[in-house]
Motif scaffolding. Structure first.
Motif, PDB file in Angstrom:
ATOM      1  N   SER A  16       0.804  -1.228   0.000  1.00 42.63           N
ATOM      2  CA  SER A  16       0.000   0.000   0.000  1.00 42.63           C
ATOM      3  C   SER A  16       0.830   1.268   0.000  1.00 42.63           C
ATOM      4  O   SER A  16       0.374   2.308  -0.480  1.00 42.63           O
ATOM      5  CB  SER A  16      -0.942   0.003   1.208  1.00 42.63           C
ATOM      6  OG  SER A  16      -0.227  -0.196   2.419  1.00 42.63           O
ATOM      7  N   THR A  17       2.050   1.215   0.530  1.00 40.35           N
ATOM      8  CA  THR A  17       2.912   2.382   0.551  1.00 40.35           C
ATOM      9  C   THR A  17       4.350   1.957   0.274  1.00 40.35           C
ATOM     10  O   THR A  17       4.812   0.935   0.795  1.00 40.35           O
ATOM     11  CB  THR A  17       2.850   3.106   1.908  1.00 40.35           C
ATOM     12  OG1 THR A  17       1.498   3.421   2.236  1.00 40.35           O
ATOM     13  CG2 THR A  17       3.656   4.399   1.876  1.00 40.35           C
ATOM     14  N   TYR A  18       5.026   2.758  -0.556  1.00 40.26           N
ATOM     15  CA  TYR A  18       6.422   2.489  -0.910  1.00 40.26           C
ATOM     16  C   TYR A  18       7.271   3.655  -0.418  1.00 40.26           C
ATOM     17  O   TYR A  18       6.987   4.816  -0.736  1.00 40.26           O
ATOM     18  CB  TYR A  18       6.575   2.345  -2.426  1.00 40.26           C
ATOM     19  CG  TYR A  18       5.668   1.295  -3.035  1.00 40.26           C
ATOM     20  CD1 TYR A  18       6.130   0.011  -3.285  1.00 40.26           C
ATOM     21  CD2 TYR A  18       4.344   1.601  -3.364  1.00 40.26           C
ATOM     22  CE1 TYR A  18       5.300  -0.950  -3.854  1.00 40.26           C
ATOM     23  CE2 TYR A  18       3.507   0.651  -3.924  1.00 40.26           C
ATOM     24  CZ  TYR A  18       3.994  -0.623  -4.164  1.00 40.26           C
ATOM     25  OH  TYR A  18       3.165  -1.569  -4.713  1.00 40.26           O
ATOM     26  N   THR A  48       8.086   8.976  -0.744  1.00 41.85           N
ATOM     27  CA  THR A  48       6.973   8.090  -0.387  1.00 41.85           C
ATOM     28  C   THR A  48       5.938   8.123  -1.497  1.00 41.85           C
ATOM     29  O   THR A  48       5.570   9.201  -1.988  1.00 41.85           O
ATOM     30  CB  THR A  48       6.329   8.517   0.942  1.00 41.85           C
ATOM     31  OG1 THR A  48       7.325   8.489   1.967  1.00 41.85           O
ATOM     32  CG2 THR A  48       5.213   7.563   1.321  1.00 41.85           C
ATOM     33  N   SER A  49       5.460   6.956  -1.879  1.00 44.72           N
ATOM     34  CA  SER A  49       4.457   6.878  -2.934  1.00 44.72           C
ATOM     35  C   SER A  49       3.487   5.751  -2.629  1.00 44.72           C
ATOM     36  O   SER A  49       3.749   4.889  -1.790  1.00 44.72           O
ATOM     37  CB  SER A  49       5.106   6.630  -4.304  1.00 44.72           C
ATOM     38  OG  SER A  49       5.703   5.349  -4.344  1.00 44.72           O
ATOM     39  N   THR A  50       2.359   5.776  -3.316  1.00 45.70           N
ATOM     40  CA  THR A  50       1.377   4.700  -3.189  1.00 45.70           C
ATOM     41  C   THR A  50       1.389   3.810  -4.430  1.00 45.70           C
ATOM     42  O   THR A  50       0.475   3.016  -4.619  1.00 45.70           O
ATOM     43  CB  THR A  50      -0.033   5.281  -2.975  1.00 45.70           C
ATOM     44  OG1 THR A  50      -0.333   6.180  -4.055  1.00 45.70           O
ATOM     45  CG2 THR A  50      -0.122   6.025  -1.652  1.00 45.70           C
ATOM     46  N   GLU A  51       2.418   3.974  -5.248  1.00 40.24           N
ATOM     47  CA  GLU A  51       2.546   3.144  -6.441  1.00 40.24           C
ATOM     48  C   GLU A  51       3.958   2.585  -6.515  1.00 40.24           C
ATOM     49  O   GLU A  51       4.888   3.097  -5.873  1.00 40.24           O
ATOM     50  CB  GLU A  51       2.246   3.959  -7.702  1.00 40.24           C
ATOM     51  CG  GLU A  51       3.130   5.189  -7.851  1.00 40.24           C
ATOM     52  CD  GLU A  51       2.891   5.914  -9.161  1.00 40.24           C
ATOM     53  OE1 GLU A  51       2.814   5.235 -10.193  1.00 40.24           O
ATOM     54  OE2 GLU A  51       2.789   7.152  -9.137  1.00 40.24           O
ATOM     55  N   THR A  59       8.600  -1.433   2.068  1.00 44.69           N
ATOM     56  CA  THR A  59       7.215  -1.589   1.612  1.00 44.69           C
ATOM     57  C   THR A  59       6.293  -1.777   2.804  1.00 44.69           C
ATOM     58  O   THR A  59       6.564  -2.607   3.685  1.00 44.69           O
ATOM     59  CB  THR A  59       7.081  -2.791   0.669  1.00 44.69           C
ATOM     60  OG1 THR A  59       8.050  -2.671  -0.383  1.00 44.69           O
ATOM     61  CG2 THR A  59       5.686  -2.853   0.063  1.00 44.69           C
TER      62      THR A  59
END
Length: 264
Positions: free
Chosen positions: A180-182, A193-196, A221
């Motif tokens: 869900s979060t990278y 920080t990204s959600t993809e 992750t």
């Protein structure tokens, strides 16, 4: 979910009571167990749980409950009903018939394993934290060496969903985990920080500019999940867990302009 029990024992040496479906020969009460949130918000059971921690015992389900009891009519003795807690029914009742209101007995950690309730969300979360979730690989472009002034592209092409089936006290629990979060540590003090999961060139959705040097980047992750018990309705696992992927080391070079004589 309210749990019903035939008997609840007194507190043991570590402050835990035990609920059972085995009633005494002549029971005085019937019992029910409700979470503190159910008591505070009877309609939705929605509140912020307290910080009370109950012991973790392998193979046992122990949680904090408000223990409630209701009196049961006792066998008639010479036409009279024996009082429970000093109170007898207003009229003779068949033995075992409940009477009076539910009253709070205590708030305590209770071992409810013998009642065999479905796994609680917190119990599923504890299993979720132990699952062998994948450590996503950090990929960057260009690989190996990059140039100052050209952004480095980060992405991962590892699987970002995983499905597990685990046995929890005889219940089959399906857990669907999703990245869900990278969190990308670029190696130069910056955290992205990204959600993809990012995309390689030419899309390059996650990028970072560097000065010259050698850097080690890594990806953490965060995993969320849903679960279902015995094929039932899906629910959210109440918490997340993380995995750390193997780092990637690369160099960033400074390109320099060199004037040459085209006639040499």
């Amino acid at each position: 979910m309210t749990l019903e029990a035939a008997d609840v024992s007194s507190t043991d040496s570590v402050g835990v009571r035990r609920a059972s479906n085995m009633a005494p020969a002549i029971p005085q009460y019937r019992w029910r167990l409700r979470t503190p949130c159910q008591v505070m918000d009877p309609v939705a059971g929605g509140c912020v749980p307290g910080g009370d921690a109950c012991p973790l015992v392998p193979g046992r389900l122990i949680a904090l409950y408000v223990i409630q009891r209701q009196r049961l009519a006792q066998p008639l003795n010479a036409g009279q009903q024996t009082a429970v807690d000093g109170i007898a029914p207003n009229e003779p009742l068949a033995a075992g018939t409940p009477y009076g209101n539910w009253v709070n007995d205590a708030q305590s950690c209770v071992d409810v394993t013998d009642l065999n309730p479905p796994p609680s969300p917190d119990e599923v979360f504890r299993y979720f934290q132990t699952l062998p979730l994948p450590q996503l690989t950090t990929r960057q472009q260009p690989p190996g060496e990059a140039l100052v002034g050209l952004p480095v592209i980060f992405f991962t092409d590892s699987p970002t969903t995983q499905l597990f089936t685990v046995d929890i006290r005889g219940f089959s629990v399906d857990i669907a985990a999703t990245a869900s979060t990278y969190t990308w540590d670029t190696g130069d003090g910056t955290v992205l920080t990204s959600t993809e999961a990012g995309e390689p060139y030419p899309n390059g959705t996650i990028t970072h500019d560097y000065s010259s040097g050698t850097y080690t980047a890594s990806l953490t992750t965060t995993w969320s999940a849903t679960y279902s018990v015995d094929g039932g309705v899906q629910a959210d696992v109440p918490g997340t867990t993380t995995t750390q992927g193997a780092p990637a080391t690369f160099s960033v070079l400074q390109a320099r302009t060199v004037l040459t004589n085209p006639y040499d």
